[in-house]
Design an enzyme around this catalytic site. Sequence first.
Site, PDB file in Angstrom:
ATOM      1  N   ILE A  18       0.827  -1.217   0.000  1.00 33.63           N
ATOM      2  CA  ILE A  18       0.000   0.000   0.000  1.00 33.63           C
ATOM      3  C   ILE A  18       0.863   1.271   0.000  1.00 33.63           C
ATOM      4  O   ILE A  18       0.462   2.291  -0.566  1.00 33.63           O
ATOM      5  CB  ILE A  18      -0.962  -0.003   1.221  1.00 33.63           C
ATOM      6  CG1 ILE A  18      -2.008   1.103   1.127  1.00 33.63           C
ATOM      7  CG2 ILE A  18      -0.219   0.116   2.543  1.00 33.63           C
ATOM      8  CD1 ILE A  18      -3.244   0.731   0.400  1.00 33.63           C
ATOM      9  N   GLY A  39       1.813  -3.586  11.297  1.00 38.07           N
ATOM     10  CA  GLY A  39       1.135  -3.874  10.031  1.00 38.07           C
ATOM     11  C   GLY A  39       1.178  -2.704   9.065  1.00 38.07           C
ATOM     12  O   GLY A  39       2.209  -2.047   8.903  1.00 38.07           O
ATOM     13  N   ASP A  41      -0.157   0.189   9.312  1.00 37.80           N
ATOM     14  CA  ASP A  41       0.049   1.439  10.036  1.00 37.80           C
ATOM     15  C   ASP A  41       1.556   1.733  10.166  1.00 37.80           C
ATOM     16  O   ASP A  41       2.027   2.832   9.819  1.00 37.80           O
ATOM     17  CB  ASP A  41      -0.595   1.279  11.419  1.00 37.80           C
ATOM     18  CG  ASP A  41      -0.926   2.598  12.081  1.00 37.80           C
ATOM     19  OD1 ASP A  41      -0.730   3.651  11.444  1.00 37.80           O
ATOM     20  OD2 ASP A  41      -1.393   2.573  13.232  1.00 37.80           O
ATOM     21  N   GLY A 126      -5.698  -8.213   9.603  1.00 34.00           N
ATOM     22  CA  GLY A 126      -4.389  -8.554  10.156  1.00 34.00           C
ATOM     23  C   GLY A 126      -4.513  -8.739  11.657  1.00 34.00           C
ATOM     24  O   GLY A 126      -5.180  -9.661  12.132  1.00 34.00           O
TER      25      GLY A 126
END
Length: 176
Positions: A18, A39, A41, A126
């Site tokens: 991403i 993850g 973030d 996740g």
Amino acid sequence: MMQVHIGQSILEIVEGDITRQDTDAIVNAANPSLRGGGGVDGAIHRAGGPKILEECLKIGGCPTGEARLTTGGNLMARYVIHTVGPVYKDGAHGEPQLLASCYRESLKLASANGIKTVAFPSISTGAYGYPINNAARLALQTVKEYLAEHPEITLARFVLFGKAAYEAYEEALKGV
Ligand code: ADP
């Protein structure tokens, strides 16, 4: 990669990262504190630099199912839309409604800010434990419904991390 046309808009799924997307905005699977985490973030804050976290701390937090906007720092994307997915318990604690709300509220923020192209991760699948097949169906259906009514969003792309996640979304996309 797989694409479907929804009215004048494109809904697509790709396998990838991403943080490397060139869409106007990328969506972060954040936590309610907006102070960063693991993850997606962690990856977004690492790639985007400290400016994003600074803006997040100023915003102060975000309730589950809602979304908040920051700039994209050093990312290619100009904006990051931070949304907080539900922690999955058993599916009977509002999880589907909250997950759908994440996608809708993120797209509403995009529409309101002139953002035409948006890349999403697979929110809640996740650390938050949402079963991916159910999440994929709900995510694609929710985004499809939004695109059908909002031609100002020209592209919604799901960026799936790894082959297994991609295949779950591929299977789900055949059904929408
Ligand atoms: P949540 O806490 O909402 O479950 P996570 O970040 O733990 O969010 O995971 C959401 C999904 O994003 C998982 O399927 C995970 O494999 C995936 N993911 C992790 N890193 C990336 C990345 N760099 N790009 C896209 N997807 C990612």
